[in-house]
Design an enzyme around this catalytic site. Structure first.
Site, PDB file in Angstrom:
ATOM      1  N   SER A 107      14.464  20.743 -16.838  1.00 40.09           N
ATOM      2  CA  SER A 107      15.768  20.074 -16.834  1.00 40.09           C
ATOM      3  C   SER A 107      16.455  20.288 -18.179  1.00 40.09           C
ATOM      4  O   SER A 107      17.665  20.158 -18.291  1.00 40.09           O
ATOM      5  CB  SER A 107      15.607  18.575 -16.564  1.00 40.09           C
ATOM      6  OG  SER A 107      14.711  18.000 -17.477  1.00 40.09           O
ATOM      7  N   HIS A 117      15.487  22.734  -9.727  1.00 40.56           N
ATOM      8  CA  HIS A 117      15.431  21.469 -10.467  1.00 40.56           C
ATOM      9  C   HIS A 117      15.437  20.285  -9.501  1.00 40.56           C
ATOM     10  O   HIS A 117      16.460  19.992  -8.874  1.00 40.56           O
ATOM     11  CB  HIS A 117      16.612  21.378 -11.451  1.00 40.56           C
ATOM     12  CG  HIS A 117      16.584  20.132 -12.265  1.00 40.56           C
ATOM     13  ND1 HIS A 117      17.693  19.368 -12.541  1.00 40.56           N
ATOM     14  CD2 HIS A 117      15.543  19.495 -12.859  1.00 40.56           C
ATOM     15  CE1 HIS A 117      17.337  18.326 -13.255  1.00 40.56           C
ATOM     16  NE2 HIS A 117      16.037  18.387 -13.465  1.00 40.56           N
ATOM     17  N   GLU A 143      18.577  21.317  -7.359  1.00 38.96           N
ATOM     18  CA  GLU A 143      19.573  22.251  -7.888  1.00 38.96           C
ATOM     19  C   GLU A 143      18.933  23.639  -7.958  1.00 38.96           C
ATOM     20  O   GLU A 143      17.884  23.797  -8.577  1.00 38.96           O
ATOM     21  CB  GLU A 143      20.020  21.830  -9.292  1.00 38.96           C
ATOM     22  CG  GLU A 143      20.779  20.524  -9.314  1.00 38.96           C
ATOM     23  CD  GLU A 143      21.046  20.007 -10.737  1.00 38.96           C
ATOM     24  OE1 GLU A 143      22.075  19.335 -10.933  1.00 38.96           O
ATOM     25  OE2 GLU A 143      20.225  20.256 -11.654  1.00 38.96           O
ATOM     26  N   ASN A 150      22.472  16.393 -14.435  1.00 36.90           N
ATOM     27  CA  ASN A 150      22.146  15.849 -15.754  1.00 36.90           C
ATOM     28  C   ASN A 150      23.304  15.968 -16.739  1.00 36.90           C
ATOM     29  O   ASN A 150      23.425  15.159 -17.662  1.00 36.90           O
ATOM     30  CB  ASN A 150      20.903  16.525 -16.332  1.00 36.90           C
ATOM     31  CG  ASN A 150      19.628  15.896 -15.796  1.00 36.90           C
ATOM     32  OD1 ASN A 150      19.675  14.874 -15.125  1.00 36.90           O
ATOM     33  ND2 ASN A 150      18.499  16.507 -16.086  1.00 36.90           N
TER      34      ASN A 150
HETATM   35  N1  CAA Z   1       6.374   9.775  -4.831  1.00 38.04           N
HETATM   36  C1  CAA Z   1       6.191   9.729  -3.499  1.00 38.04           C
HETATM   37  N2  CAA Z   1       6.489   8.666  -2.758  1.00 38.04           N
HETATM   38  C2  CAA Z   1       6.972   7.586  -3.399  1.00 38.04           C
HETATM   39  C3  CAA Z   1       7.174   7.574  -4.783  1.00 38.04           C
HETATM   40  C4  CAA Z   1       6.855   8.724  -5.495  1.00 38.04           C
HETATM   41  N3  CAA Z   1       7.014   8.804  -6.818  1.00 38.04           N
HETATM   42  N4  CAA Z   1       7.653   6.392  -5.134  1.00 38.04           N
HETATM   43  C5  CAA Z   1       7.748   5.666  -4.014  1.00 38.04           C
HETATM   44  N5  CAA Z   1       7.345   6.386  -2.964  1.00 38.04           N
HETATM   45  C6  CAA Z   1       7.277   6.017  -1.574  1.00 38.04           C
HETATM   46  C7  CAA Z   1       6.484   4.749  -1.461  1.00 38.04           C
HETATM   47  O1  CAA Z   1       5.490   4.889  -0.488  1.00 38.04           O
HETATM   48  C8  CAA Z   1       7.528   3.732  -1.065  1.00 38.04           C
HETATM   49  O2  CAA Z   1       7.137   2.838  -0.114  1.00 38.04           O
HETATM   50  P1  CAA Z   1       6.189   1.541  -0.438  1.00 38.04           P
HETATM   51  O3  CAA Z   1       6.820   0.823  -1.610  1.00 38.04           O
HETATM   52  O4  CAA Z   1       6.255   0.801   0.833  1.00 38.04           O
HETATM   53  O5  CAA Z   1       4.846   2.102  -0.758  1.00 38.04           O
HETATM   54  C9  CAA Z   1       8.624   4.570  -0.418  1.00 38.04           C
HETATM   55  O6  CAA Z   1       8.586   5.799  -1.110  1.00 38.04           O
HETATM   56  C10 CAA Z   1       9.991   3.981  -0.529  1.00 38.04           C
HETATM   57  O7  CAA Z   1      10.155   3.476  -1.828  1.00 38.04           O
HETATM   58  P2  CAA Z   1      11.222   2.379  -2.139  1.00 38.04           P
HETATM   59  O8  CAA Z   1      11.170   1.313  -1.112  1.00 38.04           O
HETATM   60  O9  CAA Z   1      11.085   2.048  -3.571  1.00 38.04           O
HETATM   61  O10 CAA Z   1      12.535   3.214  -1.822  1.00 38.04           O
HETATM   62  P3  CAA Z   1      13.982   2.792  -2.115  1.00 38.04           P
HETATM   63  O11 CAA Z   1      14.716   2.777  -0.848  1.00 38.04           O
HETATM   64  O12 CAA Z   1      14.027   1.595  -2.988  1.00 38.04           O
HETATM   65  O13 CAA Z   1      14.516   4.036  -2.955  1.00 38.04           O
HETATM   66  C11 CAA Z   1      14.743   5.463  -4.797  1.00 38.04           C
HETATM   67  C12 CAA Z   1      13.863   4.428  -4.102  1.00 38.04           C
HETATM   68  C13 CAA Z   1      14.978   6.665  -3.891  1.00 38.04           C
HETATM   69  C14 CAA Z   1      13.952   5.914  -6.033  1.00 38.04           C
HETATM   70  C15 CAA Z   1      16.103   4.811  -5.139  1.00 38.04           C
HETATM   71  O14 CAA Z   1      15.902   3.643  -5.838  1.00 38.04           O
HETATM   72  C16 CAA Z   1      16.979   5.738  -5.946  1.00 38.04           C
HETATM   73  O15 CAA Z   1      17.652   6.589  -5.408  1.00 38.04           O
HETATM   74  N6  CAA Z   1      16.979   5.564  -7.277  1.00 38.04           N
HETATM   75  C17 CAA Z   1      17.693   6.450  -8.185  1.00 38.04           C
HETATM   76  C18 CAA Z   1      16.749   7.508  -8.661  1.00 38.04           C
HETATM   77  C19 CAA Z   1      17.447   8.542  -9.483  1.00 38.04           C
HETATM   78  O16 CAA Z   1      18.613   8.481  -9.797  1.00 38.04           O
HETATM   79  N7  CAA Z   1      16.662   9.563  -9.849  1.00 38.04           N
HETATM   80  C20 CAA Z   1      17.164  10.638 -10.685  1.00 38.04           C
HETATM   81  C21 CAA Z   1      16.563  10.519 -12.026  1.00 38.04           C
HETATM   82  S1  CAA Z   1      17.243  11.731 -13.122  1.00 38.04           S
HETATM   83  C22 CAA Z   1      16.230  13.048 -12.931  1.00 38.04           C
HETATM   84  O17 CAA Z   1      15.241  13.046 -12.283  1.00 38.04           O
HETATM   85  C23 CAA Z   1      16.697  14.268 -13.616  1.00 38.04           C
HETATM   86  C24 CAA Z   1      15.909  14.710 -14.753  1.00 38.04           C
HETATM   87  O18 CAA Z   1      15.880  15.898 -14.977  1.00 38.04           O
HETATM   88  C25 CAA Z   1      15.231  13.776 -15.687  1.00 38.04           C
END
Ligand code: CAA
Length: 286
Positions: free
Chosen positions: A119, A140, A152, A190
């Site tokens: 990233s 990405h 991406e 990002n």
């Molecule tokens: N891997 C695999 N499965 C996962 C997991 C993981 N890391 N984390 C959770 N799960 C599974 C779990 O089994 C979970 O169910 P349980 O809690 O019943 O076990 C299931 O997914 C659903 O989880 P949530 O109920 O927590 O799901 P949610 O509907 O609340 O959504 C989310 C979670 C998709 C993360 C949401 O909160 C979201 O979209 N958040 C924003 C995340 C974001 O913006 N990410 C980008 C970060 S920036 C980046 O990544 C770029 C970089 O280069 C740094």
């Protein structure tokens, strides 16, 4: 080009998530970690999330076992020799990435596609360590990779059309929503998200608002699925600071620079969810 076998190098949170997507999509996957123990830890993590899907009725038990069985683990990069596509998700440092790509260049088939999940770095710079920069692309993914729909697909300076479209098609095949872009600092998301999150952290001090209230604000006032402090904790304070530094170095835009508050947290070992404490406390410490 049809992808029958894929290699994932680095099975941390991102690599394990990517490997999970591949085995769920029915692709034979070789996962490489530096020690057998780290590899096993990643397999356990994948099995854990797939078991949660079984418990929630989203996946059958035999399908889970078949999926986990598609992942073979190795500590030897040589075991990736017959992969059609290799996705690198190792530590975010240019030197080790370039060394790995030079090694992959030597030992994989000439027609294999080599992808980086970086990233912070330029895909072009990583590709320059190989003799086939035309077959190197960025793929990405976003954290958590199994849940975030986007990938991406990044075209470096010398990337040819066929490997670029192969990576795009593979992104679709593993259930993601790919977008095409060029190799610019921060790519697409990002470039927008990092300065925005940095603004959020600065607002904590400017408006003397608590992390809880800031998160409540962005969730309820801007429709974010999770608040910015929760998100930075999820991404990792160290990862976010590193990505901000890299963007600032390339763009010299002040908003890209990591806020001092985040740098201090990183230096104190408050790395977010993975260390048990960031803006919030987690797990046993919580
Ligand atoms: N891997 C695999 N499965 C996962 C997991 C993981 N890391 N984390 C959770 N799960 C599974 C779990 O089994 C979970 O169910 P349980 O809690 O019943 O076990 C299931 O997914 C659903 O989880 P949530 O109920 O927590 O799901 P949610 O509907 O609340 O959504 C989310 C979670 C998709 C993360 C949401 O909160 C979201 O979209 N958040 C924003 C995340 C974001 O913006 N990410 C980008 C970060 S920036 C980046 O990544 C770029 C970089 O280069 C740094």
């Amino acid at each position: 080009m049809e992808i029958r076998k894929i290699g994932v190098v680095g099975l941390g949170a991102m690599g394990a998530g990517i490997a999970q997507l591949c085995v769920e999509a029915g692709v034979e996957t070789v996962g490489r970690e530096v020690t057998a123990e780290l590899g096993e830890r990643a397999r356990d993590r994948i099995a854990h999330f797939l078991t949660r899907k079984v418990e929630k009725g989203q996946l059958g038990e035999p399908e889970r076992d078949t999926a986990v069985g598609r992942l073979s683990l190795t500590t030897d990069v040589g075991d990736l020799a017959d992969c059609d596509l290799v996705i690198e998700a190792i530590v975010e440092e240019l030197g080790p990435k370039q060394e790995l790509f030079a090694e992959l260049d030597r030992l994989t088939r000439p027609d294999a596609v080599l992808a980086t999940n970086t990233s912070a770095f330029s895909v072009t710079e990583i590709a320059s360590a190989t003799t086939r920069p035309e077959r190197v692309v960025g793929m990405h993914f976003f954290n958590p990779a199994p849940l975030m729909p986007l990938v991406e697909i990044v075209r470096a300076e010398l990337t040819a059309d066929e490997p670029f479209e192969t990576a795009y098609a593979f992104g679709e095949r593993i259930g993601k929503t790919p977008i095409r872009c060029h190799d610019t600092p921060g790519f697409v998301v990002n470039r927008v998200l990092i300065p925005l999150l940095n603004d959020c952290v600065r607002v904590l001090d400017e408006a003397r608002v608590t992390p809880e209230d800031l998160d409540t604000g962005l969730k309820n006032g801007a429709g974010w699925p999770m608040g910015p402090c929760t998100l930075v904790d999820l991404v990792g304070i160290d990862v976010h600071v590193h990505a901000s530094d890299a963007l600032y170095e390339k763009t010299r835009e002040p908003r890209m620079a990591p806020p001092p508050r985040l740098v201090a947290m990183r230096n104190a070992g408050l790395l977010g969810r993975k260390s048990g404490r960031g803006f919030y406390r987690y797990g046993a410490e919580g």
